[in-house]
Scaffold this motif. Structure first.
Motif, PDB file in Angstrom:
ATOM      1  N   PHE A  18      94.459  53.501  92.737  1.00  0.00           N
ATOM      2  CA  PHE A  18      93.207  52.904  93.177  1.00  0.00           C
ATOM      3  C   PHE A  18      92.082  53.932  93.239  1.00  0.00           C
ATOM      4  CE2 PHE A  18      96.600  50.425  95.332  1.00  0.00           C
ATOM      5  CZ  PHE A  18      96.367  49.199  94.723  1.00  0.00           C
ATOM      6  N   LEU A  19      90.875  53.443  93.008  1.00  0.00           N
ATOM      7  CA  LEU A  19      89.679  54.267  93.090  1.00  0.00           C
ATOM      8  C   LEU A  19      89.425  54.665  94.539  1.00  0.00           C
ATOM      9  CD1 LEU A  19      87.247  55.220  91.287  1.00  0.00           C
ATOM     10  CD2 LEU A  19      86.064  53.161  92.060  1.00  0.00           C
ATOM     11  N   PRO A  20      89.442  55.949  94.869  1.00  0.00           N
ATOM     12  CA  PRO A  20      89.213  56.357  96.262  1.00  0.00           C
ATOM     13  C   PRO A  20      87.758  56.142  96.681  1.00  0.00           C
ATOM     14  CG  PRO A  20      90.290  58.100  94.973  1.00  0.00           C
ATOM     15  CD  PRO A  20      89.763  57.079  94.002  1.00  0.00           C
ATOM     16  N   HIS A  21      87.541  56.033  97.966  1.00  0.00           N
ATOM     17  CA  HIS A  21      86.214  56.023  98.582  1.00  0.00           C
ATOM     18  C   HIS A  21      85.428  54.732  98.381  1.00  0.00           C
ATOM     19  CE1 HIS A  21      87.309  60.155  98.890  1.00  0.00           C
ATOM     20  NE2 HIS A  21      87.005  60.466  97.658  1.00  0.00           N
ATOM     21  N   VAL A  22      85.984  53.760  97.643  1.00  0.00           N
ATOM     22  CA  VAL A  22      85.313  52.462  97.476  1.00  0.00           C
ATOM     23  C   VAL A  22      86.342  51.361  97.707  1.00  0.00           C
ATOM     24  CG1 VAL A  22      83.998  50.926  95.976  1.00  0.00           C
ATOM     25  CG2 VAL A  22      83.712  53.410  95.783  1.00  0.00           C
ATOM     26  N   SER A  23      86.058  50.461  98.634  1.00  0.00           N
ATOM     27  CA  SER A  23      86.985  49.366  98.924  1.00  0.00           C
ATOM     28  C   SER A  23      86.253  48.028  98.877  1.00  0.00           C
ATOM     29  CB  SER A  23      87.627  49.562 100.305  1.00  0.00           C
ATOM     30  OG  SER A  23      86.651  49.484 101.327  1.00  0.00           O
ATOM     31  N   ILE A  24      87.015  46.962  99.018  1.00  0.00           N
ATOM     32  CA  ILE A  24      86.475  45.607  99.031  1.00  0.00           C
ATOM     33  C   ILE A  24      87.013  44.896 100.271  1.00  0.00           C
ATOM     34  CG2 ILE A  24      86.679  43.327  97.950  1.00  0.00           C
ATOM     35  CD1 ILE A  24      86.442  44.716  95.256  1.00  0.00           C
ATOM     36  N   ASP A  25      86.136  44.185 100.974  1.00  0.00           N
ATOM     37  CA  ASP A  25      86.545  43.354 102.102  1.00  0.00           C
ATOM     38  C   ASP A  25      85.987  41.958 101.903  1.00  0.00           C
ATOM     39  OD1 ASP A  25      88.017  45.071 104.155  1.00  0.00           O
ATOM     40  OD2 ASP A  25      86.259  46.296 103.757  1.00  0.00           O
ATOM     41  N   CYS A  26      86.818  40.940 102.167  1.00  0.00           N
ATOM     42  CA  CYS A  26      86.435  39.556 101.905  1.00  0.00           C
ATOM     43  C   CYS A  26      86.412  38.732 103.187  1.00  0.00           C
ATOM     44  CB  CYS A  26      87.413  38.918 100.928  1.00  0.00           C
ATOM     45  SG  CYS A  26      87.479  39.665  99.287  1.00  0.00           S
ATOM     46  N   ALA A  27      85.275  38.133 103.487  1.00  0.00           N
ATOM     47  CA  ALA A  27      85.174  37.159 104.575  1.00  0.00           C
ATOM     48  C   ALA A  27      85.432  35.784 103.946  1.00  0.00           C
ATOM     49  CB  ALA A  27      83.797  37.204 105.220  1.00  0.00           C
ATOM     50  N   ILE A  28      86.624  35.256 104.184  1.00  0.00           N
ATOM     51  CA  ILE A  28      87.046  33.997 103.575  1.00  0.00           C
ATOM     52  C   ILE A  28      86.868  32.886 104.605  1.00  0.00           C
ATOM     53  CG2 ILE A  28      88.950  32.769 102.470  1.00  0.00           C
ATOM     54  CD1 ILE A  28      90.129  35.535 101.760  1.00  0.00           C
ATOM     55  N   PHE A  29      85.937  31.977 104.340  1.00  0.00           N
ATOM     56  CA  PHE A  29      85.617  30.901 105.276  1.00  0.00           C
ATOM     57  C   PHE A  29      86.277  29.592 104.863  1.00  0.00           C
ATOM     58  CE2 PHE A  29      81.736  33.622 105.748  1.00  0.00           C
ATOM     59  CZ  PHE A  29      81.907  33.940 107.085  1.00  0.00           C
ATOM     60  N   GLY A  30      86.779  28.859 105.865  1.00  0.00           N
ATOM     61  CA  GLY A  30      87.297  27.524 105.663  1.00  0.00           C
ATOM     62  C   GLY A  30      86.784  26.615 106.771  1.00  0.00           C
TER      63      GLY A  30
END
Length: 257
Positions: A18-30
């Motif tokens: 994985f690419l260090p220092h960059v991440s993804i976070d997902c706010a998943i709404f239902g």
């Protein structure tokens, strides 16, 4: 390279995949039982919850990584997913509670670990139909479930800020995007659609004005079937006309909520 198969392997050598220092976070709404809900993960051996997230493969586009993470946590794909903010505070990933997890893994040189270096997170929010989601844990978690937006647990990192920013963006999007298509079942009543908007906005809306506004867009099809909810209360079911819905999005629409 094969994906890490244990937490220890992920902490020690995940940077190779994985690419260090960059991440993804997902706010998943239902939306369920007239409540706006968000999907959260309970981390293993850590007293706190967080948004579903992950890292980007070295040769993977960010948007594809977000779709992958979304599908891994929910079991569904091809849903409304939009990037909404970039979180880059220098100390945002310094979480004291993670020390308990690190200590349990006997990982050497903890302070030099790639996960403890400054990490910038790209925030995405997704709108999903509650009934179609299969909450699924990841390598670092032992629970994955829905939480009412008004009853959130203790959140790790800056994920409370993330959820607030995602909700603010969603409310702004209500003026340009008919979110009911993504959050409601295929058929629904006008009161159910109005309740969805009121829940997201956290305020009441005038019934007549709301119905007039939604019908004026020409994207709803009224069905002959009615929902039986008691004497003299049998509202018609509606559904979105997908072709007109897509045309309205391309042409640009304005709700003015």
């Amino acid at each position: 390279m094969n994906a890490p198969t244990s937490i220890k392997e992920f902490f020690e050598s995940g940077y190779r995949q994985f690419l260090p220092h960059v991440s993804i976070d997902c706010a998943i709404f239902g939306f369920h039982d007239n409540q706006l809900k968000v999907l959260l993960l309970k981390m293993k051996n850590v007293a706190g919850w967080c948004l579903p997230g992950g890292f980007i493969h070295w040769t993977e586009p960010a948007n594809e990584a977000a779709q992958r993470i979304l599908q891994e946590r929910t079991g569904i794909s091809q849903v409304f997913l939009q990037q909404f903010y970039t979180f880059g505070e220098p100390e945002r990933n310094k979480e004291p509670n993670l020390k308990d997890l690190i200590d349990s893994l006997n990982i050497e040189h903890t302070e030099d670990n790639w996960l403890f270096h400054r990490t910038i997170s790209i925030g995405y929010y997704a709108l999903v139909e509650f009934s179609k989601v299969i909450p699924t844990v990841d390598l670092l978690s032992d629970e994955c479930c829905w939480w009412d937006m008004h009853e959130l647990p203790k959140l790790l990192f800056d994920h409370s800020l993330m959820i607030g920013q995602a909700l603010q963006t969603l409310r702004m999007q209500l003026n340009f995007h008919p979110v009911g298509y993504n959050l409601l079942p295929e058929k629904f009543t006008m009161p159910e659609l109005q309740k969805l908007y009121e829940t997201i906005l956290d305020r009441p809306l005038d019934r007549r004005n709301f119905q007039k506004k939604m019908l004026s867009l020409g994207i709803l099809e009224r069905l002959e079937e009615r929902k039986s909810v008691g004497p003299h209360k049998s509202p018609y079911y509606y559904r979105f006309d997908k072709q007109k819905y897509d045309q309205a999005l391309q042409a640009g629409i304005s709700f003015g909520f």
